[in-house]
Design a protein around this motif. Structure first.
Motif, PDB file in Angstrom:
ATOM      1  N   UNK A 187      85.107   3.940  -1.531  1.00 59.14           N
ATOM      2  CA  UNK A 187      85.438   4.516  -0.235  1.00 59.14           C
ATOM      3  C   UNK A 187      84.350   4.246   0.801  1.00 59.14           C
ATOM      4  N   UNK A 239      83.179   5.326   4.486  1.00 60.49           N
ATOM      5  CA  UNK A 239      83.475   6.429   5.416  1.00 60.49           C
ATOM      6  C   UNK A 239      83.268   5.998   6.867  1.00 60.49           C
ATOM      7  N   UNK A 298      82.913   7.617  -3.331  1.00 60.26           N
ATOM      8  CA  UNK A 298      82.410   7.313  -1.993  1.00 60.26           C
ATOM      9  C   UNK A 298      81.182   6.433  -2.047  1.00 60.26           C
ATOM     10  N   UNK A 299      80.973   5.649  -0.994  1.00 64.00           N
ATOM     11  CA  UNK A 299      79.731   4.877  -0.897  1.00 64.00           C
ATOM     12  C   UNK A 299      78.891   5.556   0.173  1.00 64.00           C
ATOM     13  N   UNK A 358      77.778  -0.620  -2.466  1.00 66.00           N
ATOM     14  CA  UNK A 358      79.152  -0.248  -2.850  1.00 66.00           C
ATOM     15  C   UNK A 358      79.525  -0.780  -4.234  1.00 66.00           C
ATOM     16  N   UNK A 359      80.159   0.124  -4.981  1.00 61.60           N
ATOM     17  CA  UNK A 359      80.707  -0.282  -6.271  1.00 61.60           C
ATOM     18  C   UNK A 359      82.027  -0.997  -6.006  1.00 61.60           C
ATOM     19  N   UNK A 360      82.379  -1.969  -6.804  1.00 68.38           N
ATOM     20  CA  UNK A 360      83.691  -2.584  -6.587  1.00 68.38           C
ATOM     21  C   UNK A 360      84.810  -1.606  -6.938  1.00 68.38           C
TER      22      UNK A 360
END
Lengths: 590, 364
Positions: free
Chosen positions: A375, A377, B73-74, B79-81
């Motif tokens: 996600x 944001x 959430x990042x 970021x995780x894939x």
């Protein structure tokens, strides 16, 4: 637009549509910019037939009306918290003036703020770009649709200024809205404003449906449409079916008012309840008309910002269809207390309850989209997540109203006000902001300020919930709506007056927060950071063209669509998104 | 996971929902108004049950939403894939259908069943013709008053001993009351918050409503007095309090006499300005009838008082009023709106004009 020598072949996926673009003597309206004889300022920005310009016109008109509706809400809140005190700009609000304020607030917000923004602006901007068309099917009709909204708005403002107050509320039940209750000219102006606004909506709706059916790019099957397009498509179908009903109801009201027709008075064969039936046959679908585009926007945005395919997109589309069908047969739940036959009431209870099933599928799919996503944001995502929360509240409180027994307590109380504001105001407002923030870079070629957008989100989201959830609580205490002065009327309302003051302060925060949005919006048009082609790394076709897109949207050839809109994080793909028009070779595995 | 979430949601809902507390304290005094009719507790139970059911659904959605936001959430980190699936497999289809079934059976059918149960009670109109204990009263809404008419000693409506009241409905405790509701000019809605019922008054038709009060006005008033008498802070919550001791302004001038009501925000401001942080007061209690349907500029004060008496008291009142009405009966009295009763439309200017112009009276 010059008449083509032959009707342009516009069948779905027709390559001819692409081929006749460069302007080979067909007098194609989009050929202008490509060939240098640019239309004048008026044709380009005022009476333009370009869907993107019309979308911006709808958006700005909608935002201005949103500002008016919001200011009316602030005046209403001031009066409710401190009845009888001097309201800034308005002075002391008389009892009937208060009713004008609530009537105008409802009418402006529903028909002149939400409708132009989520249907006029999003529909116009997104549909042709996202389905791979150069413009709407009927560009001139499209222009007329916007330019009819202006006389409609003018009539509405005239209604506020005309003789007599608008005492009947936005639902305008006769005989109160009839010669019996409001004989002066204002109410007639009000009805005419809605009729003209309805014609504008119809023009838009016919255009959207035709465009979606006929002008999809090669390879863009219905199953590959983004859900926003589906939402506006369904909304337009509902508009085509039900706007004529309310237009007829209002014409009969005008006939009563100026022609002595007595459709809605008990004189002769007239019946006040006839209006309620007609109004709500339209009025209940109307709430779906307003929320369907938002459901679509939210479904799309959650996928984009979770970098994941929308969960069960097919079932979302089916659920939207089911809700549209159900919306046509639930209007009676607005009339449980009118003396309705018991069997009929029970039928409407069950039919209304059924709406919870497709609604539950939406939530499953929204949550399923987030599940195991990644996600991001960004401001549009914050608003989309906000919609999931407030729509849960709004949707579930609908179950209270769906019960005819409970309705005999909470009907016409603040419970209903809280419920429909959570759905129609909170959800649609947040969904509207989500869409504006998302497509703003494409519309204007610039980015909105991120920090301001995030602050604006929290200053909107929290007060929205305080305001409307507290209204639910007031409704449970039996507080009737449309009470001009809750202090000097009923004894049972007095101990809870503190809630009114609290709501008012929350509403002021909410209202003030919108200044941030307006500043951000208008300043970013001129001062925002230049937007790249695809700032959100999204798949749909609008992000494959420059920001803002040129006249005619796509280059000499229309894009060919190879896949659905939700190929995010596809295994084997070079990137975590895969545009709909990228040729299959772009994927490593084919 | 969905199972775990549902359980967590249910538990979360139980902890935040104050309903068990209400049941223990004999009713929810703050959330709902007093429950004074026989079916009012049924209505409240229905309301609370729906709160429970929808609360479970709401908690499930919100908890899942929060969990996914935190879990997936990042937040500034790399970021995780994301996983890749469309949720359109056979399993997803069954899960979707299963959810639809759970919503239909668990929520819709339950609410519908409870709603029908209470609805049956609300629509179980008594028949005054066969049951003499039923009090039959006619209600007429007009801008901006409620008018009431009882049959009087002879048991017939429309005779000279009819008892008529304006803005006050008197009923006995423990007896069923049937109200025939009509409207003169525009739509009104006859709403008794403490009974949890309302019924629209629609011009041109008669609607019905029944109720049976369980407590008298006097009991309620005494109860509230006993419960609320004492020292109260002077803030917005003091609105509607009746002071038990005289309050003077800073200069010694009287602000409120004993028995006066704190009836506006200005009075509260004046009290605070005079240094009164607290007052000795109690809360008076009146049962009220409201108009719930917007009916014009004075809609907000289309209020009537509901007076519940002991049955003997009610009988005495009705007999006295009936005699009084017979003595004072004057069908021609122009001040008396009741002369229109039965053909109320004659009082509406628009209709009056039509009748004068055409001589027609097309109402039955």
């Amino acid at each position: 637009m010059a008449t083509p020598t032959a009707p342009p072949p516009i069948a779905r996926g027709s390559p001819a549509q692409a081929d006749d673009f460069p302007g080979d003597g067909h007098g194609d309206p989009h050929a202008g910019s490509a060939h240098g004889h640019a239309p004048g300022f008026v044709r380009r920005y005022v009476f333009s037939t370009d869907h993107k310009v019309i979308a911006v016109q709808f958006l700005i008109a909608g935002l201005l009306f949103l500002m008016l509706g919001g200011l009316l809400a602030m005046a209403i809140r001031w009066q409710l918290a401190w009845p009888g005190s001097l309201v800034p700009l308005l002075g002391k609000i008389a009892d009937d003036r208060y009713l004008t304020l609530i009537t105008m607030h409802g009418t402006v917000m529903i028909f002149f703020a939400i409708t132009p923004i989520v249907i006029g602006a999003f529909g116009n901007f997104v549909i042709p770009l996202a389905i791979g068309a150069r413009d709407m099917a009927f560009p001139v009709l499209n222009m007329l649709s916007f330019w009819l909204l202006i006389p409609a708005g003018a009539l509405l403002l005239a209604a506020m200024g005309a003789q007599g107050e608008l005492v009947a509320g936005w639902t305008a039940y006769p005989p109160l809205s009839d010669v019996v209750g409001s004989p002066e000219a204002g109410q007639t102006c009000w009805a005419l404003a809605l009729i003209v606004g309805g014609v504008s909506s119809m023009m838009g709706a016919i255009n959207y449906v035709t465009t979606v059916i006929k002008l999809r790019a090669p390879g863009m099957t219905m199953g590959r449409l983004p859900l926003t397009v589906w939402g506006v498509f369904y909304t337009s179908i509902l508009n085509i079916y039900f706007v004529p009903v309310v237009a007829a109801a209002l014409l009969m009201l005008v006939a009563d008012r100026v022609g002595g027709a007595h459709f809605y008075t008990p004189y002769g064969a007239g019946d006040p309840l006839l209006y309620q039936h007609l109004f709500w046959i339209f009025g209940h679908p109307e709430v779906y008309i307003l929320i369907l585009p938002v459901w679509g926007v939210v479904s799309d945005l959650l996928a984009v910002f979770a970098r994941k395919p929308a969960f069960g997109a097919r079932y979302t589309v089916i659920s939207m269809g089911v809700i549209c069908a159900l919306s046509a047969v639930v209007w009676g739940h607005h009339m449980f207390t009118s003396g309705m036959n018991a069997t009929l009431a029970k039928t409407f209870v069950v039919l209304t309850m059924l709406v919870s099933i497709p609604s539950a599928v939406f939530f499953l799919n929204w949550l399923g989209t987030l599940w195991r996503g990644s996600l991001r944001f960004e401001p549009p995502m914050l608003h989309a997540l906000g919609v999931v929360f407030v729509f849960a509240l709004g949707g579930l409180t609908g179950l209270f109203n769906a019960s005819d027994a409970l309705d005999s307590f909470i009907h016409d109380t603040y419970f209903v006000v809280g419920h429909f504001h959570l759905t129609m105001a909170a959800s649609v407002l947040l969904g509207g902001f989500a869409g504006i923030l998302y497509w703003f870079p494409k519309m204007f070629g610039r980015m909105m300020n991120r920090t301001l957008s995030v602050v604006h989100f929290w200053l909107t989201f929290i007060p929205l919930n305080v305001v409307f959830c507290t209204q639910l609580l007031q409704g449970a205490q039996g507080h009737m709506r449309r009470i001009a002065d809750p202090v000097h009327s009923y004894a049972f309302l007095k101990p809870f007056h503190g809630l009114h003051i609290m709501i008012t302060w929350a509403a002021f925060v909410l209202g003030a927060a919108q200044i941030l949005f307006f500043v951000n919006f208008f300043a970013s048009i001129f001062l925002g950071r230049r937007a790249p082609k695809n700032p959100w790394r999204a798949n749909t076709l609008e992000w494959t063209v420059p920001s803002p897109p040129p006249h005619g949207n796509f280059g000499p050839r229309l894009p060919t669509v190879h896949r659905g809109p939700f190929e995010y994080s596809a295994p084997g793909a070079a990137d975590d998104f895969l545009p709909q028009d990228a040729p299959p070779a772009a994927t490593a595995t084919g | 996971m969905p199972l775990g979430l549902t359980v967590a949601g249910a538990l979360g809902c139980l902890t935040i929902c104050p309903a068990p507390g209400w049941a223990a304290s004999g009713g929810p005094p703050v959330i709902f108004p007093e429950a004074v009719a026989t079916f009012a507790p049924d209505q409240d139970r229905l309301f609370v049950n729906v709160i429970y059911l929808t609360g479970i659904a709401f908690a499930a959605v919100t908890l899942a939403l929060l969990y996914f936001i935190v879990r997936y959430g990042t937040f500034g980190n790399r970021p995780r894939p994301a996983a890749y699936f469309h949720g359109e497999t056979r399993r997803a289809k069954f899960f979707t259908l299963g959810l639809a079934l759970v919503v239909f059976v668990g929520i819709d059918l339950n609410i519908d069943r409870w709603s029908v149960e209470v609805g049956e009670v609300l629509r179980d109109y008594p028949d005054p013709a066969s049951d003499p204990s039923v009090v039959h009263v006619q209600v007429l809404g007009k801008q901006f008053e409620w008018l009431f008419r009882y049959a009087g000693d002879d048991g017939q409506f429309g005779t000279e001993d009819d008892v008529r009241t304006v803005g006050k409905l008197v009923i006995p405790r423990g007896r069923r009351v049937l109200a025939d509701i009509r409207a003169v000019d525009v739509i009104h809605s006859f709403f008794i918050p403490t009974f949890r019922v309302k019924q629209d008054a629609v011009p041109g038709r008669t609607t019905r409503m029944w109720f049976e009060a369980t407590r008298t006005s006097k009991e309620l008033r005494d109860e509230h007095r006993a419960r609320t008498v004492g020292v109260h802070a002077v803030d917005v919550s003091a609105l509607g309090l009746v002071v038990d001791a005289e309050c003077r302004g800073a200069g010694g001038e009287p602000l409120l006499a004993r028995g006066d009501e704190i009836d506006s925000l200005e009075v509260i401001d004046a009290l605070r300005a005079a240094g009164h942080e607290e007052v000795v007061a109690h809360r008076d209690y009146v049962l009220e009838i409201a108009c719930a349907e917007l009916c014009g500029f004075a809609h907000f004060k289309m209020r009537a008082v509901l007076q519940v008496e002991e049955p003997e008291e009610f009988e005495r009142w009705l007999r006295d009023k009936s005699e009084e009405a017979r003595d004072l009966y004057d069908p021609e009295d122009p001040q008396n709106f009741f002369r229109y009763w039965g053909e109320e439309y004659r009082a509406v200017p628009v209709y009056k004009r039509i009748i004068e112009q055409t001589g027609e009276t097309p109402w039955s």
